[in-house]
Write a protein that holds these residues in place. Structure first.
Motif, PDB file in Angstrom:
ATOM      1  N   THR A 147       0.794  -1.234   0.000  1.00 29.25           N
ATOM      2  CA  THR A 147       0.000   0.000   0.000  1.00 29.25           C
ATOM      3  C   THR A 147       0.830   1.290   0.000  1.00 29.25           C
ATOM      4  O   THR A 147       0.295   2.372   0.208  1.00 29.25           O
ATOM      5  CB  THR A 147      -1.017   0.079   1.182  1.00 29.25           C
ATOM      6  OG1 THR A 147      -0.313   0.424   2.379  1.00 29.25           O
ATOM      7  CG2 THR A 147      -1.783  -1.199   1.393  1.00 29.25           C
ATOM      8  N   THR A 155      -5.385  -2.134  -2.790  1.00 35.26           N
ATOM      9  CA  THR A 155      -4.255  -1.582  -2.023  1.00 35.26           C
ATOM     10  C   THR A 155      -4.252  -0.057  -1.986  1.00 35.26           C
ATOM     11  O   THR A 155      -3.633   0.536  -1.104  1.00 35.26           O
ATOM     12  CB  THR A 155      -2.910  -2.054  -2.595  1.00 35.26           C
ATOM     13  OG1 THR A 155      -2.882  -1.741  -3.995  1.00 35.26           O
ATOM     14  CG2 THR A 155      -2.706  -3.532  -2.400  1.00 35.26           C
ATOM     15  N   MET A 156      -4.910   0.567  -2.928  1.00 36.77           N
ATOM     16  CA  MET A 156      -4.896   2.034  -2.953  1.00 36.77           C
ATOM     17  C   MET A 156      -6.082   2.611  -2.177  1.00 36.77           C
ATOM     18  O   MET A 156      -5.909   3.465  -1.330  1.00 36.77           O
ATOM     19  CB  MET A 156      -4.909   2.492  -4.416  1.00 36.77           C
ATOM     20  CG  MET A 156      -4.601   3.950  -4.617  1.00 36.77           C
ATOM     21  SD  MET A 156      -2.986   4.440  -3.991  1.00 36.77           S
ATOM     22  CE  MET A 156      -3.073   6.205  -4.251  1.00 36.77           C
ATOM     23  N   SER A 164      -6.524   0.678   1.836  1.00 38.39           N
ATOM     24  CA  SER A 164      -5.256   0.354   2.503  1.00 38.39           C
ATOM     25  C   SER A 164      -5.443   0.100   4.009  1.00 38.39           C
ATOM     26  O   SER A 164      -4.747  -0.722   4.594  1.00 38.39           O
ATOM     27  CB  SER A 164      -4.236   1.462   2.274  1.00 38.39           C
ATOM     28  OG  SER A 164      -4.766   2.704   2.653  1.00 38.39           O
ATOM     29  N   ARG A 193      -3.452  -2.978   6.127  1.00 42.80           N
ATOM     30  CA  ARG A 193      -2.213  -2.702   6.845  1.00 42.80           C
ATOM     31  C   ARG A 193      -2.015  -3.466   8.156  1.00 42.80           C
ATOM     32  O   ARG A 193      -0.901  -3.846   8.491  1.00 42.80           O
ATOM     33  CB  ARG A 193      -2.071  -1.202   7.085  1.00 42.80           C
ATOM     34  CG  ARG A 193      -1.747  -0.469   5.800  1.00 42.80           C
ATOM     35  CD  ARG A 193      -1.668   1.011   5.990  1.00 42.80           C
ATOM     36  NE  ARG A 193      -1.295   1.659   4.734  1.00 42.80           N
ATOM     37  CZ  ARG A 193      -1.220   2.960   4.569  1.00 42.80           C
ATOM     38  NH1 ARG A 193      -1.499   3.772   5.570  1.00 42.80           N
ATOM     39  NH2 ARG A 193      -0.880   3.460   3.402  1.00 42.80           N
TER      40      ARG A 193
END
Lengths: 259, 324
Positions: free
Chosen positions: B63, B79-80, B83, B87
């Motif tokens: 990310t 992932t964008m 995120s 995480r």
């Protein structure tokens, strides 16, 4: 949970900062040098309260330098150390981590005011009379918060570029001048005054000076405090918005690391 | 097994500007349309040379970097845009000596990072002691990291990557610069993680490491995946090729160029050894290069000559077409 993270970040930052010789130099030596220089600049000014300008001027200048070169310099150090991307990739939000770091540094940096006063007292026999301990405590607290908020705002912007050191150096002197750390801002050109008024430390400095003046006007002190709090809220909101942009931009432009 | 990482047609360009007045835009394509999945509980390797796009891929997965195109999903989340959901469930380890606070002790580093991963202090305390033991730093845990050797710092990095007991661990060349013992220890740790059901994505340019550890390997070359298979499958994919290893006292560059130019030669590597140099040549099985090879090496003293099983390195070189 957030408080624990904030406290542990502050503690880690304080340990880390104090272990760095440059930080110690900024924190312990700079206020001594600034006090001596300002004393010789102000001693023939004819002002009865020049001692206050020497102590507050030197203390605040060194305080800002210490925060600037530690908190904002930390962005670059973390970047070169490979920890900036780690911190950014944590489940804990980056602003909270950065806030803990800045508060930690700011708390340590307040020692510059004490060192400046001790220097002025020992070398030149300058003493300051506090007309209200309560208002001084409030002014110091608001001064601390204003430095934290300005630093947080600036530090966000610095994550966007790898040229942090250049921008950091560019920020040192203008804030010293615009916020009137060592002189009243009224001597600045008229066009510069709106910028001064827009910066929270300007009002904190005024409040601090009032605490050492012969008399204090509580209404004016309160007015300054309100303006300062208003600006702090505005800066905090702007910082929040800025972070939304930065969170995307650093990932698009890959500025968290050096290659 | 479910896919925990899904990458589809992933692209990443880096834009730089040159010049002062007329600034010229310069675009470098680091990742050029790669697609792969990683299954839950497997050790997946991204194998490639320096600059192949491995680190960029990992950074998008963790990310920290936005893809220029394509999709990249970890544990079902983008992932964008998602995120936050990713995480706390992953962790990452970068090779080298960066990524730890050198003026703090190993214990303080781990404690701090556990805190940032929101691990409860009681759990963290117990976990940190276990991690310190696992990475063999228990007796030096309270010393400042700046007093550590390179290998110790890397072991601490590995420890840091485990503080939140992640479901997926992404490792970017974790054994770079480690001594043989340290590298072996890390390989043992990776195996233990697999036993505990963790998914590991590993980038490396060490062939034996990928061969020994990975369930599947994607060979990445100039931003593209040129092959994806099990280590065995990759070696079989270059079947029809054979390898000869010749140990000589000295290999002249001109001779090496002549070997490379021989008909049927697919790849050539040269490694130094105590007695001189070892020339490893892989070639098409339908050609016989023994005679021409002996002629070329006539001026060198041949210490040994043997036919070899094709290695992952042979497969890598043949598949990427790179033998430098």
């Amino acid at each position: 949970m957030n408080l624990r993270i904030l406290a542990s970040t502050m503690l880690v930052q304080m340990k880390h900062s104090f272990a760095r010789p440059v930080f110690k130099l900024c924190m312990l030596i700079a206020p001594v040098a600034d006090t001596i220089l300002l004393y010789y600049m102000f001693r023939h000014s004819g002002r009865a309260d020049f001692g206050m300008y020497v102590v507050l001027g030197a203390g605040l200048t060194s305080l800002w330098e210490t925060i600037l070169f530690s908190s904002m310099g930390d962005i670059n150090r973390e970047r070169y150390n490979g920890t900036l991307s780690l911190l950014f990739g944590m489940p804990t939000r980056f602003p909270l981590i950065l806030l803990g770091k800045i508060i930690g540094n700011t708390i340590l940096s307040f020692a510059t005011l004490i060192i400046s006063y001790i220097t002025a007292y020992v070398l030149f026999g300058i003493t300051l009379t506090v007309n209200s301990a309560g208002l001084l405590a409030a002014a110091l607290l608001l001064a601390g918060v204003s430095f934290v908020v300005v630093s947080q705002f600036t530090a966000y912007a610095l994550t966007l570029s790898r040229k942090t050191v250049v921008y950091m150096n560019c920020l040192n002197f203008p804030i010293f001048l615009l916020c009137g750390f060592a002189f009243p801002i009224e001597i600045l050109p008229a066009w510069a005054l709106p910028i001064s008024y827009a910066l929270p430390p300007t009002w904190a400095v005024r409040m601090l000076r009032m605490c050492f003046a012969a008399t204090i006007e509580p209404a004016l002190f309160g007015q300054y405090a309100l303006i300062l709090i208003g600006e702090l809220v505005l800066f905090a909101l702007l910082a929040r918005l800025l972070f939304i942009v930065i969170d995307r931009q650093v990932r698009i432009h890959a500025t968290l690391e050096v290659f | 097994m479910a896919n925990v990482i899904e990458v589809k047609d992933l692209h990443r360009n880096y834009v730089t500007h040159k010049g002062w007045v007329r600034r010229k835009k310069h675009i470098v394509t680091a990742v050029d349309g790669i697609t792969f999945d990683v299954r839950e509980g497997e050790i997946f390797g991204l194998l490639g040379q320096n600059g192949a796009g491995k680190t960029t891929t990992i950074k998008m997965l963790i990310t920290l970097l936005a893809p220029t195109g394509g999709t990249c999903r970890v544990l079902g989340h983008d992932t964008m845009s998602e995120s936050k959901e990713i995480r706390s469930r992953i962790n990452f380890i970068f090779g080298g000596e960066l990524g730890v606070y050198r003026r703090l002790s190993a214990r303080d580093n781990l404690k701090y990072f556990a805190n940032l991963y929101r691990v409860e202090p009681k759990t963290a305390k117990k976990q940190i002691n276990e991690i310190l033991q696992l990475v063999d730093l228990s007796d030096k845990a309270d010393l400042r990291v700046e007093t550590y050797s390179k290998g110790m710092i890397q072991r601490l990095q590995i420890g840091r990557g485990l503080v939140n007991d992640p479901e997926i661990i992404l490792m970017d060349e974790p054994t770079v610069g480690l001594d043989p013992l340290g590298a072996r220890m890390l390989r043992d740790v990776i195996r233990k993680l697999k036993e505990r059901g963790k998914t590991v994505l590993l980038t490396t340019h060490y062939m034996y490491e990928a061969d020994e550890l990975c369930d599947r390997i994607a060979i990445i070359h100039r931003g593209k995946i040129v092959a994806l298979n099990t280590p065995k499958g990759l070696k079989q994919s270059v079947k029809g090729n054979e390898a000869i290893e010749v140990s000589v006292d000295r290999a002249e560059p001109a001779a090496l160029d002549r070997i490379k130019a021989l008909s049927g030669v697919k790849a050539l590597t040269v490694k130094e050894c105590e007695t001189g140099e070892i020339i490893h040549v892989s070639y098409s099985a339908d050609t016989d290069i023994s005679g021409p090879l002996l002629d070329i090496l006539a001026d060198s003293r041949i210490v040994s000559w043997s036919r070899k099983e094709l290695t992952l390195e042979d497969a890598f070189i043949i598949l990427t077409g790179e033998d430098e």
